[in-house]
Design a protein around this motif. Sequence first.
Motif, PDB file in Angstrom:
ATOM      1  N   TYR A  55      52.700  14.925  32.408  1.00  7.12           N
ATOM      2  CA  TYR A  55      54.171  15.644  32.001  1.00  7.12           C
ATOM      3  C   TYR A  55      54.617  16.910  32.789  1.00  7.12           C
ATOM      4  CZ  TYR A  55      53.318  12.621  27.794  1.00  7.12           C
ATOM      5  OH  TYR A  55      53.354  11.567  27.136  1.00  7.12           O
ATOM      6  N   LYS A  56      55.825  17.404  32.857  1.00 11.40           N
ATOM      7  CA  LYS A  56      56.125  18.506  33.279  1.00 11.40           C
ATOM      8  C   LYS A  56      56.767  19.155  32.268  1.00 11.40           C
ATOM      9  CE  LYS A  56      60.185  16.468  35.466  1.00 11.40           C
ATOM     10  NZ  LYS A  56      60.757  16.287  36.672  1.00 11.40           N
ATOM     11  N   MET A  57      56.683  20.494  31.724  1.00 15.12           N
ATOM     12  CA  MET A  57      57.218  21.268  30.913  1.00 15.12           C
ATOM     13  C   MET A  57      58.417  21.900  31.438  1.00 15.12           C
ATOM     14  SD  MET A  57      55.272  24.251  28.554  1.00 15.12           S
ATOM     15  CE  MET A  57      55.518  25.667  29.691  1.00 15.12           C
ATOM     16  N   GLN A  58      59.497  21.852  30.396  1.00 13.55           N
ATOM     17  CA  GLN A  58      60.854  22.466  30.575  1.00 13.55           C
ATOM     18  C   GLN A  58      60.922  23.529  29.545  1.00 13.55           C
ATOM     19  OE1 GLN A  58      63.760  19.341  31.078  1.00 13.55           O
ATOM     20  NE2 GLN A  58      62.855  18.933  33.100  1.00 13.55           N
ATOM     21  N   THR A  59      61.488  24.518  29.587  1.00 10.12           N
ATOM     22  CA  THR A  59      61.594  25.542  28.563  1.00 10.12           C
ATOM     23  C   THR A  59      63.015  25.729  28.385  1.00 10.12           C
ATOM     24  OG1 THR A  59      59.485  26.759  29.165  1.00 10.12           O
ATOM     25  CG2 THR A  59      60.920  27.837  27.742  1.00 10.12           C
ATOM     26  N   GLU A  60      63.796  25.911  27.347  1.00  7.60           N
ATOM     27  CA  GLU A  60      64.991  26.293  26.911  1.00  7.60           C
ATOM     28  C   GLU A  60      65.047  27.430  25.781  1.00  7.60           C
ATOM     29  OE1 GLU A  60      69.012  24.058  26.025  1.00  7.60           O
ATOM     30  OE2 GLU A  60      67.313  23.538  24.781  1.00  7.60           O
ATOM     31  N   VAL A  61      65.616  28.543  26.092  1.00  5.54           N
ATOM     32  CA  VAL A  61      65.779  29.614  25.314  1.00  5.54           C
ATOM     33  C   VAL A  61      67.350  29.853  24.704  1.00  5.54           C
ATOM     34  CG1 VAL A  61      65.089  32.139  24.537  1.00  5.54           C
ATOM     35  CG2 VAL A  61      63.505  30.676  26.210  1.00  5.54           C
ATOM     36  N   ILE A  62      67.435  30.007  23.444  1.00  4.18           N
ATOM     37  CA  ILE A  62      68.896  30.319  23.036  1.00  4.18           C
ATOM     38  C   ILE A  62      68.860  31.200  22.196  1.00  4.18           C
ATOM     39  CG2 ILE A  62      70.802  29.040  21.752  1.00  4.18           C
ATOM     40  CD1 ILE A  62      69.531  26.337  22.565  1.00  4.18           C
ATOM     41  N   ASP A  70      65.861  30.903  19.801  1.00  7.68           N
ATOM     42  CA  ASP A  70      65.083  29.706  19.468  1.00  7.68           C
ATOM     43  C   ASP A  70      64.563  29.309  20.753  1.00  7.68           C
ATOM     44  OD1 ASP A  70      64.912  26.778  18.437  1.00  7.68           O
ATOM     45  OD2 ASP A  70      66.540  26.258  19.567  1.00  7.68           O
ATOM     46  N   VAL A  71      63.240  28.850  20.719  1.00  9.51           N
ATOM     47  CA  VAL A  71      62.721  28.651  21.952  1.00  9.51           C
ATOM     48  C   VAL A  71      62.088  27.152  21.879  1.00  9.51           C
ATOM     49  CG1 VAL A  71      60.479  29.143  23.357  1.00  9.51           C
ATOM     50  CG2 VAL A  71      61.701  31.100  22.099  1.00  9.51           C
ATOM     51  N   ASP A  72      62.509  26.458  22.651  1.00  8.80           N
ATOM     52  CA  ASP A  72      62.164  25.096  22.752  1.00  8.80           C
ATOM     53  C   ASP A  72      61.448  24.722  24.154  1.00  8.80           C
ATOM     54  OD1 ASP A  72      63.646  24.518  20.430  1.00  8.80           O
ATOM     55  OD2 ASP A  72      65.519  24.550  21.886  1.00  8.80           O
ATOM     56  N   PHE A  73      60.028  23.846  24.236  1.00  4.40           N
ATOM     57  CA  PHE A  73      59.268  23.264  25.039  1.00  4.40           C
ATOM     58  C   PHE A  73      59.639  21.946  24.951  1.00  4.40           C
ATOM     59  CE2 PHE A  73      57.441  27.160  23.926  1.00  4.40           C
ATOM     60  CZ  PHE A  73      57.480  28.124  25.139  1.00  4.40           C
ATOM     61  N   TYR A  74      59.980  21.289  26.184  1.00  2.00           N
ATOM     62  CA  TYR A  74      60.091  19.823  26.285  1.00  2.00           C
ATOM     63  C   TYR A  74      58.766  19.558  27.317  1.00  2.00           C
ATOM     64  CZ  TYR A  74      64.603  20.514  24.185  1.00  2.00           C
ATOM     65  OH  TYR A  74      65.421  20.730  23.249  1.00  2.00           O
ATOM     66  N   PHE A  75      58.419  18.379  26.761  1.00  5.28           N
ATOM     67  CA  PHE A  75      57.010  17.821  27.712  1.00  5.28           C
ATOM     68  C   PHE A  75      57.762  16.542  28.373  1.00  5.28           C
ATOM     69  CE2 PHE A  75      54.906  20.677  25.387  1.00  5.28           C
ATOM     70  CZ  PHE A  75      54.339  21.427  26.168  1.00  5.28           C
ATOM     71  N   VAL A  76      58.281  16.329  29.495  1.00  9.54           N
ATOM     72  CA  VAL A  76      58.846  15.495  30.138  1.00  9.54           C
ATOM     73  C   VAL A  76      58.024  14.635  31.181  1.00  9.54           C
ATOM     74  CG1 VAL A  76      61.138  14.514  31.533  1.00  9.54           C
ATOM     75  CG2 VAL A  76      61.331  16.733  30.254  1.00  9.54           C
ATOM     76  N   PRO A  77      57.992  13.222  30.883  1.00 13.35           N
ATOM     77  CA  PRO A  77      57.075  12.462  31.641  1.00 13.35           C
ATOM     78  C   PRO A  77      57.640  12.397  33.296  1.00 13.35           C
ATOM     79  CG  PRO A  77      57.789  11.176  30.088  1.00 13.35           C
ATOM     80  CD  PRO A  77      58.790  12.536  29.684  1.00 13.35           C
ATOM     81  N   ARG A  78      56.360  12.746  34.039  1.00 11.77           N
ATOM     82  CA  ARG A  78      56.858  12.765  35.595  1.00 11.77           C
ATOM     83  C   ARG A  78      57.347  11.422  36.148  1.00 11.77           C
ATOM     84  NH1 ARG A  78      54.989  17.691  37.630  1.00 11.77           N
ATOM     85  NH2 ARG A  78      53.451  18.677  36.360  1.00 11.77           N
ATOM     86  N   CYS A  79      56.930  10.379  35.283  1.00 15.93           N
ATOM     87  CA  CYS A  79      57.220   9.021  35.875  1.00 15.93           C
ATOM     88  C   CYS A  79      58.592   8.771  35.769  1.00 15.93           C
ATOM     89  CB  CYS A  79      56.067   8.082  35.476  1.00 15.93           C
ATOM     90  SG  CYS A  79      56.337   7.991  33.635  1.00 15.93           S
ATOM     91  N   LEU A  80      59.518   9.739  35.084  1.00 20.00           N
ATOM     92  CA  LEU A  80      60.805   9.364  34.731  1.00 20.00           C
ATOM     93  C   LEU A  80      61.709   9.524  36.262  1.00 20.00           C
ATOM     94  CD1 LEU A  80      61.863  11.257  31.550  1.00 20.00           C
ATOM     95  CD2 LEU A  80      61.666   8.670  32.059  1.00 20.00           C
ATOM     96  N   ASP A  81      61.061  10.315  37.116  1.00 23.41           N
ATOM     97  CA  ASP A  81      61.740  10.501  38.490  1.00 23.41           C
ATOM     98  C   ASP A  81      61.429   9.231  39.304  1.00 23.41           C
ATOM     99  OD1 ASP A  81      62.771  12.799  37.666  1.00 23.41           O
ATOM    100  OD2 ASP A  81      61.108  13.884  38.443  1.00 23.41           O
ATOM    101  N   ASP A  82      60.329   8.228  38.800  1.00 23.01           N
ATOM    102  CA  ASP A  82      59.964   7.037  39.722  1.00 23.01           C
ATOM    103  C   ASP A  82      61.212   6.341  40.303  1.00 23.01           C
ATOM    104  OD1 ASP A  82      57.345   8.336  39.961  1.00 23.01           O
ATOM    105  OD2 ASP A  82      56.502   6.793  38.488  1.00 23.01           O
ATOM    106  N   PRO A  83      61.144   5.513  40.794  1.00 25.86           N
ATOM    107  CA  PRO A  83      62.269   4.517  41.217  1.00 25.86           C
ATOM    108  C   PRO A  83      62.463   3.522  40.345  1.00 25.86           C
ATOM    109  CG  PRO A  83      60.789   4.898  43.299  1.00 25.86           C
ATOM    110  CD  PRO A  83      60.152   5.427  42.123  1.00 25.86           C
ATOM    111  N   ILE A  84      61.399   3.131  39.494  1.00 19.27           N
ATOM    112  CA  ILE A  84      61.604   2.500  38.241  1.00 19.27           C
ATOM    113  C   ILE A  84      60.791   3.210  37.104  1.00 19.27           C
ATOM    114  CG2 ILE A  84      60.362   0.399  36.876  1.00 19.27           C
ATOM    115  CD1 ILE A  84      60.137  -1.031  39.759  1.00 19.27           C
ATOM    116  N   PRO A  85      61.640   3.799  36.432  1.00 21.41           N
ATOM    117  CA  PRO A  85      61.303   4.993  35.471  1.00 21.41           C
ATOM    118  C   PRO A  85      60.518   4.354  34.434  1.00 21.41           C
ATOM    119  CG  PRO A  85      63.693   4.738  35.669  1.00 21.41           C
ATOM    120  CD  PRO A  85      63.086   3.821  36.496  1.00 21.41           C
TER     121      PRO A  85
END
Length: 107
Positions: A55-62, A70-85
């Motif tokens: 996972y790669k972490m993305q942060t959002e602060v509102i 409002d603090v949000d942390f998203y753990f996005v799978p790195r494999c979503l960037d692959d040719p076949i997600p």
Amino acid sequence: MSKLFKIAMVIAVTAFVLILAAPTAQANQCQPAKIALSTPCFQTQMAPFEGSKLYKMQTEVIDMGGGMMDVDFYFVPRCLDDPIPCRIATYYVGGTVDCNTGTATCP
């Protein structure tokens, strides 16, 4: 002393004072992501994902006004960037930070 020299000195001293004051103003600003990361309820929820290479972490602060963030942390799978997600879910950890007291709460 010439009039031009006096004006130049006033400008130089003013610029120097502004440069010295800038870091102080930044130090007084709230850092909601840091406050959230140091709170046990965030740490507990984020523990399974920290250090994971999946996972790669993305942060959002509102800004919600009144010193509340409002603090949000998203753990996005790195494999979503692959040719076949991949089909791994994105995980969310979030809560509210009160900049007035320097505390955070999780839902």
